[in-house]
Design an enzyme around this catalytic site. Structure first.
Site, PDB file in Angstrom:
ATOM      1  N   ASP A  96      96.722  17.334  75.242  1.00 42.52           N
ATOM      2  CA  ASP A  96      95.962  18.541  74.928  1.00 42.52           C
ATOM      3  C   ASP A  96      94.482  18.455  75.277  1.00 42.52           C
ATOM      4  O   ASP A  96      93.671  19.208  74.746  1.00 42.52           O
ATOM      5  CB  ASP A  96      96.097  18.859  73.433  1.00 42.52           C
ATOM      6  CG  ASP A  96      95.673  17.696  72.543  1.00 42.52           C
ATOM      7  OD1 ASP A  96      95.031  16.757  73.065  1.00 42.52           O
ATOM      8  OD2 ASP A  96      95.973  17.724  71.340  1.00 42.52           O
ATOM      9  N   GLU A 118     104.223  14.766  76.142  1.00 41.12           N
ATOM     10  CA  GLU A 118     103.847  15.163  74.785  1.00 41.12           C
ATOM     11  C   GLU A 118     103.674  16.681  74.695  1.00 41.12           C
ATOM     12  O   GLU A 118     102.711  17.209  74.150  1.00 41.12           O
ATOM     13  CB  GLU A 118     102.569  14.445  74.328  1.00 41.12           C
ATOM     14  CG  GLU A 118     102.441  14.373  72.810  1.00 41.12           C
ATOM     15  CD  GLU A 118     101.173  13.695  72.332  1.00 41.12           C
ATOM     16  OE1 GLU A 118     101.267  12.514  71.944  1.00 41.12           O
ATOM     17  OE2 GLU A 118     100.106  14.329  72.372  1.00 41.12           O
ATOM     18  N   GLU A 132      91.939  21.736  71.509  1.00 39.74           N
ATOM     19  CA  GLU A 132      93.194  21.095  71.882  1.00 39.74           C
ATOM     20  C   GLU A 132      94.413  22.003  71.738  1.00 39.74           C
ATOM     21  O   GLU A 132      95.338  21.944  72.553  1.00 39.74           O
ATOM     22  CB  GLU A 132      93.384  19.812  71.064  1.00 39.74           C
ATOM     23  CG  GLU A 132      92.466  18.673  71.471  1.00 39.74           C
ATOM     24  CD  GLU A 132      91.080  18.758  70.868  1.00 39.74           C
ATOM     25  OE1 GLU A 132      90.234  17.901  71.200  1.00 39.74           O
ATOM     26  OE2 GLU A 132      90.816  19.694  70.070  1.00 39.74           O
ATOM     27  N   HIS A 205      86.221  12.183  64.673  1.00 39.25           N
ATOM     28  CA  HIS A 205      85.493  12.625  65.855  1.00 39.25           C
ATOM     29  C   HIS A 205      85.761  14.080  66.237  1.00 39.25           C
ATOM     30  O   HIS A 205      85.145  14.584  67.162  1.00 39.25           O
ATOM     31  CB  HIS A 205      85.883  11.761  67.057  1.00 39.25           C
ATOM     32  CG  HIS A 205      87.267  12.036  67.563  1.00 39.25           C
ATOM     33  ND1 HIS A 205      88.383  11.513  66.969  1.00 39.25           N
ATOM     34  CD2 HIS A 205      87.710  12.805  68.598  1.00 39.25           C
ATOM     35  CE1 HIS A 205      89.457  11.925  67.618  1.00 39.25           C
ATOM     36  NE2 HIS A 205      89.071  12.709  68.604  1.00 39.25           N
ATOM     37  N   ARG A 207      85.963  17.782  67.201  1.00 40.70           N
ATOM     38  CA  ARG A 207      84.880  18.722  67.505  1.00 40.70           C
ATOM     39  C   ARG A 207      84.700  19.754  66.398  1.00 40.70           C
ATOM     40  O   ARG A 207      83.577  20.104  66.033  1.00 40.70           O
ATOM     41  CB  ARG A 207      85.202  19.419  68.836  1.00 40.70           C
ATOM     42  CG  ARG A 207      84.051  20.208  69.439  1.00 40.70           C
ATOM     43  CD  ARG A 207      84.507  20.846  70.746  1.00 40.70           C
ATOM     44  NE  ARG A 207      84.861  19.850  71.743  1.00 40.70           N
ATOM     45  CZ  ARG A 207      84.048  19.389  72.683  1.00 40.70           C
ATOM     46  NH1 ARG A 207      82.810  19.844  72.728  1.00 40.70           N
ATOM     47  NH2 ARG A 207      84.446  18.506  73.558  1.00 40.70           N
ATOM     48  N   HIS A 238      82.871   6.842  67.132  1.00 43.73           N
ATOM     49  CA  HIS A 238      83.012   7.550  68.409  1.00 43.73           C
ATOM     50  C   HIS A 238      81.654   7.638  69.098  1.00 43.73           C
ATOM     51  O   HIS A 238      80.604   7.644  68.438  1.00 43.73           O
ATOM     52  CB  HIS A 238      83.567   8.955  68.139  1.00 43.73           C
ATOM     53  CG  HIS A 238      84.104   9.647  69.344  1.00 43.73           C
ATOM     54  ND1 HIS A 238      83.314  10.362  70.209  1.00 43.73           N
ATOM     55  CD2 HIS A 238      85.361   9.726  69.838  1.00 43.73           C
ATOM     56  CE1 HIS A 238      84.055  10.866  71.175  1.00 43.73           C
ATOM     57  NE2 HIS A 238      85.304  10.493  70.977  1.00 43.73           N
TER      58      HIS A 238
END
Length: 367
Positions: A96, A118, A132, A205, A207, A238
């Site tokens: 994604d 996936e 994603e 991490h 967004r 990250h």
């Protein structure tokens, strides 16, 4: 010789795609061309080194302050010239990421069939996870073959109108990767630092969690280590500057929290295998940790991996300070709950997903 173009650009993609690339290389009559986008840079190359994979192309797109616009534009432009030069029979993408979305769209524009590893994971909320959820839907919209990790992912694709003949349940390739990276007798300075204390592995991490939500996550962790004498937390931070700033502000001076640079995949998997439980907002770790018998608290309100919740290996903890703290307290004090989550059956496969994917692709284009 027929060519397969495998494209990926982030650390999680690399962990899950390298086993597929290695399996594809075993099939005669095909050449697997590897293109990395560089969406992640420092975090990507150690994964390639671990799996002994040398890419044929590196788009090297990463730059300070890059946006989704930048990533999409650069990947599409770079992949176009590679597709026109190599003329592969298919483009293989994973999951994604924006790299996967842009590469799949470039393949579609040039009438090159797209295979999606996936495929079929869904929250059906375009903004969670962002971007994603949209990326995965968009990749599936232009794909020709779908490698679903679970029956639930397969059902999502069929309900959306994908042909049953094009959808394959393969398991998740991250389980394949774990077979390569976990080994007995492992030791590390992080484990020595933790000693006999219960070590919690933290990752964060996403967004959509940047800002107040992430601050609340870190405050909950700080609350826990101050409340429990035998608990320590390790957080491989990250590289996103906003994540680092918040982590340092909230956790930087907390004695029982270790902030480290991102770990290579070998260290990360082996430390995960030896931790007490995992607290994360990541996607792939929701599959990795249950395979190692580790309970996972997911710092989100929704997950595209509901199989883990249903199986009992995952628990949604939300993003509030109090909600995360409460969930961590429960796992630290309720031994019955901890044992139940640890012993839950892994819903993500048997470690042979890459082998199945490579065989399906080989059979499809051998003709």
């Amino acid at each position: 010789m027929k060519k397969i173009l495998a494209v990926f650009g982030t650390r999680p993609e690399a962990i899950k795609m390298c086993p597929v690339v290695k399996e594809l290389k075993k099939h005669k009559g095909f050449e697997t061309v590897v293109c990395i986008t560089g969406q992640h840079k420092e975090m990507l190359w150690p994964i390639l080194d671990t799996f002994h994979i040398i890419p044929h192309y590196d788009l090297d797109i990463m730059e300070k302050g890059q946006t989704l616009f930048d990533i999409t534009e650069k990947v599409m432009s770079g992949i176009r010239s590679i597709l026109e030069k190599e003329k592969p029979v298919t483009v293989l993408v994973h999951g994604d990421t924006t790299s996967a979305f842009a590469a799949a769209l470039a393949g579609y524009y040039l009438n090159v069939p797209v295979c999606h590893v996936e495929a079929g994971l869904r929250t059906y909320d375009h903004y969670s996870p962002f971007p994603e959820e949209f990326n995965r839907l968009a990749v599936d919209a232009v794909s020709d073959l779908f490698f679903a990790p679970t029956e639930k992912a397969r059902d999502n694709l069929i309900k959306e109108g994908k042909s049953e003949k094009a959808v394959y349940v393969t398991g998740n390739t991250v389980i394949d990767a774990l077979r390569t990276t976990i080994y007995p007798g492992y030791t590390h300075e992080i484990l020595q630092w933790a000693g006999k204390d219960r070590l919690i592995l933290l990752t964060a991490h996403r967004r959509e969690n940047l800002g107040n939500a992430m601050r609340d996550m870190f405050l909950a962790v700080r609350d826990i280590v101050s409340e429990y004498e035998d608990v320590r937390v390790v957080y491989p931070v990250h590289l996103n500057p906003m994540v680092r700033k918040t982590a340092n502000e909230v956790l930087g001076k907390t004695q029982k929290v270790m902030l480290t640079e991102p770990l290579n995949v070998m260290d990360f998997h082996n430390i995960m295998e030896r931790c007490y439980f995992v607290v994360t907002d990541s996607g792939g770790i929701q599959e990795e940790a249950p395979s190692l018998g580790k309970p996972v608290l997911v710092m989100r309100d929704v997950t595209e991996r509901p199989e883990g919740v249903e199986a009992g290996t995952l628990k949604l903890a939300g993003t509030s300070r109090q909600g995360i703290k409460k969930a961590m307290q429960e796992l630290l004090t309720d031994k019955e709950m901890y044992d139940r989550m640890s012993a839950a059956v892994n819903p993500y496969g048997d470690g042979r997903a890459s082998e199945r994917i490579a065989r399906i692709i080989s059979d499809r284009w051998r003709e």
